[in-house]
Enzyme design. Structure first.
Site, short mmCIF file in Angstrom:
data_model
loop_
_atom_site.label_atom_id
_atom_site.label_comp_id
_atom_site.label_asym_id
_atom_site.label_seq_id
_atom_site.Cartn_x
_atom_site.Cartn_y
_atom_site.Cartn_z
N PRO A 18 0.84 -1.20 0.00
CA PRO A 18 0.00 0.00 0.00
C PRO A 18 0.88 1.24 0.00
O PRO A 18 1.57 1.53 0.98
CB PRO A 18 -0.79 -0.13 1.31
CG PRO A 18 0.10 -0.95 2.20
CD PRO A 18 0.89 -1.86 1.31
N MET A 19 0.87 1.98 -1.10
CA MET A 19 1.73 3.16 -1.22
C MET A 19 0.87 4.40 -1.44
O MET A 19 0.07 4.45 -2.38
CB MET A 19 2.72 2.98 -2.38
CG MET A 19 3.72 1.86 -2.16
SD MET A 19 4.80 1.61 -3.59
CE MET A 19 3.69 0.71 -4.70
N GLN A 68 -6.41 -0.84 3.90
CA GLN A 68 -5.48 -0.55 4.99
C GLN A 68 -5.89 0.73 5.71
O GLN A 68 -6.16 1.75 5.08
CB GLN A 68 -4.04 -0.40 4.49
CG GLN A 68 -3.06 -0.34 5.66
CD GLN A 68 -1.63 -0.07 5.25
OE1 GLN A 68 -1.30 1.04 4.89
NE2 GLN A 68 -0.78 -1.10 5.33
N CYS A 90 4.12 3.10 8.76
CA CYS A 90 4.41 4.33 8.03
C CYS A 90 5.32 5.23 8.85
O CYS A 90 4.99 5.59 9.99
CB CYS A 90 3.12 5.07 7.69
SG CYS A 90 3.42 6.59 6.74
N LYS A 139 0.76 -4.56 8.99
CA LYS A 139 2.06 -4.25 8.39
C LYS A 139 2.82 -3.34 9.35
O LYS A 139 2.28 -2.36 9.85
CB LYS A 139 1.90 -3.55 7.03
CG LYS A 139 3.23 -3.29 6.32
CD LYS A 139 3.02 -2.77 4.91
CE LYS A 139 4.34 -2.73 4.14
NZ LYS A 139 5.20 -1.59 4.53
N ASN A 141 9.15 -7.52 3.49
CA ASN A 141 9.05 -6.33 2.65
C ASN A 141 10.33 -5.51 2.80
O ASN A 141 10.89 -5.42 3.88
CB ASN A 141 7.82 -5.50 3.09
CG ASN A 141 7.70 -4.17 2.37
OD1 ASN A 141 7.51 -3.14 2.99
ND2 ASN A 141 7.79 -4.18 1.05
N ASP A 177 13.24 -3.76 -0.30
CA ASP A 177 14.34 -3.96 -1.24
C ASP A 177 14.17 -5.13 -2.19
O ASP A 177 15.15 -5.54 -2.84
CB ASP A 177 15.68 -4.11 -0.51
CG ASP A 177 16.08 -2.85 0.26
OD1 ASP A 177 15.42 -1.82 0.07
OD2 ASP A 177 17.04 -2.92 1.04
#
Length: 339
Positions: free
Chosen positions: A28-29, A82, A112, A151, A214, A216
């Site tokens: 989720p970005m 999310q 975040c 997350k 999550n 790289d």
């Protein structure tokens, strides 16, 4: 591990949601993972996707931007919504609101790192207050009939890498899966992601829920290496998918065969860019859809020599027909082989 040191492959499930042997999740970005972007990622192999994170305060106030982020479509499934916030009761109420649009799961953002989220006591800030994180998660789990996932990050800083404790305590109150970004909040997105603690969570005999790594993952080789080294049930991909949704199918093919798919040609890139643009216009209308698409052109055509004049024209164009004409010129200008 299976006999002989080879990783045993099992089907991954979140509650009753079957995701396959080694699922690839779209991260989720914010300002990226909207329905148009999710559409092209789904078409290119993403197994589970999440909405952009949604502010619980915004959703409670019925803010238009937060409500619009609840839009999900049947072709996306399985898809999760999310949520992030700093108030326990508000997060519970928002889980009830989000459940009404029938996503497949609800995800809580405890990772975040940006200031306007963390400094308000949300996102990664909860890593400094594990008891509150537990209360908030419990409130969300009790507020919805849907599976709840989380997350998060390794910890707030190097001296508080508490994700092992977080995994146990949140599993105990009912989360169905955990995704861990291999950096602390203080690191933001700098340095290399460290998956060591993610691997230790998978080795913990108390942990029975799926664990996703999550951070790289930007190549098929790395995805396979990290699966084998750390035993994760799947990986979440974020920045590597921006302008390059092919990464999902490329990883799947490499994991299955040990071989690489051919790189997308310029024509392939133009075709997917057009699909993205068309969906953006259908979802947001021509004015906003065209405007918000401008952030993606550089990523779609990264690496093309002398592309700057085309990019300038693309970001200045204000009609669908004009954009399609420029994209056709891009196809004609460059060879079908992408260097």
């Amino acid at each position: 591990m299976a006999k002989g040191g080879c990783l045993e492959i099992v089907m991954t499930k979140i509650a009753s949601i079957e995701l396959g042997e080694f699922p690839l999740l779209l991260a989720p970005m914010e300002d990226v993972s909207d329905p148009p972007f999710r559409a092209v990622c789904k078409a290119n192999g993403a197994d589970l996707m999440y909405t952009e994170f949604i502010s619980s305060e915004g959703l409670i106030r019925d803010a238009a931007k937060s409500v619009q982020k609840l839009d999900i479509f049947e072709y996306e499934r399985p898809v999760g919504i999310q949520l992030f916030g700093s108030d326990v009761e508000t997060m519970g109420e928002c889980a009830r609101i989000a459940s009404r649009v029938s996503p497949d799961l609800i995800d809580i953002n405890y990772g975040c790192p940006v200031k306007n989220v963390a400094c308000r006591g949300a996102g990664a800030a909860l890593l400094q207050d594990i008891p509150k994180m537990v209360r908030m998660t419990d409130a969300v789990v009790k507020a919805t009939h849907l599976p709840v996932t989380v997350k998060t990050r390794l910890g707030w800083d190097d001296s508080t890498k508490n994700v092992g404790e977080v995994a146990e305590r949140l599993q105990d109150i009912g989360i169905q899966a955990l995704t861990v970004h291999g950096r602390t909040r203080v690191q933001m997105y700098k340095g290399d992601a460290d998956w060591t603690l993610i691997g230790k969570i998978k080795e913990n005999p108390r942990i029975t829920i799926p664990i996703f790594g999550n951070g790289d993952i930007d190549s098929p080789e790395k995805a396979l290496e990290y699966r084998n080294r750390f035993g994760v049930d799947g990986v979440m991909i974020g920045r590597a998918s921006i302008g390059y949704p092919w990464v999902f199918n490329e990883i799947k093919h490499f994991v299955k065969t040990g071989e690489h798919l051919p790189a997308p040609t310029v024509a392939d890139r133009v075709a997917v860019c057009r699909q993205h643009l068309d969906f953006s216009i259908r979802w947001k209308g021509p004015k906003v859809g065209i405007f918000e698409m401008r952030r993606h052109y550089t990523s779609y055509f990264k690496g093309l020599e002398n592309f700057k004049p085309f990019r300038s024209r693309l970001v200045l164009a204000d009609s669908h027909d004009e954009l399609l004409g420029i994209l056709n010129e891009v196809t004609e200008m460059y060879s079908e082989e992408f260097a």
